[in-house]
Design a protein around this motif. Sequence first.
Motif: not given
Length: 272
Positions: A175-180, A194-197, A81-89
Amino acid sequence: MPHKIIFTDIDGTLLDKNRDVSELTISEINRIKDAIPIVLVSARMPKQMYYIQDKLGVKDQPLICYNGALVIAGNNIIHNLEIPNNLIEAIIHYNEAISEEKFHISLFNNNEWYVETYDYWAKREENNTRVSPDIRSNTETLNSWKTANKGAHKITCMGEARLIEEAFRYFSTEFGNHLHLYRSKDTYIEIAPKQVSKLTGIQKLLDQHFNISIEDAVAFGDNYNDTEMINAVGHGVAVANARDEVKAVANAVTLHHKEDGVAKHIAELFID
């Protein structure tokens, strides 16, 4: 209840006061490793876990990396699972244009670790994990990953507590709805999908690689991001230095990580 596999956190749990594995830990792992798989579970990248596997003699075992964002067994990727580039940006943009002062950003994908400068924070992580980063601007890394169609398994923001607190509040709102977002220290933010644990990583590995029930698993941990896995496995163990939330869901509490708590509990669980 049979115990068929062990999952253990690294920092604050398995490692001793010297941030290494003690002789007792090595001895206890070596005593059982042929019968019981030993799997390291960490926010670290794979390369930062290899030396520990080597010392324990479990290099052939899978790894749960980046708090579960990347699960690997040899050359096989079990879960990714990866953080998408738009959120990294957006995170890079905040640091460049919105934040009062710039803080350190580390960008991770599998065994890649990029930082903009070899600063205090990069040196500190290097000292703690025995792996060196590559130096490249955040924008260059982002553009390279866009071309390769990949994102980040983890982003770490490090800096003065005030700046990190401001960034954490902003990221949580935006970004709380998309990132942990996880703060292991007041100077750190660890960012993941977000889905990571760790629990998700364990479940994927048990289902797809080992075919072992989670009720037959043992897990050791100390911090907030260990709570789910400690609560879910058949035998969850908190070290004495663990957060109260972890101890509250654990089946047992062992000694402090600086007192070889993991090794001594293994000695009690697995008697020859």
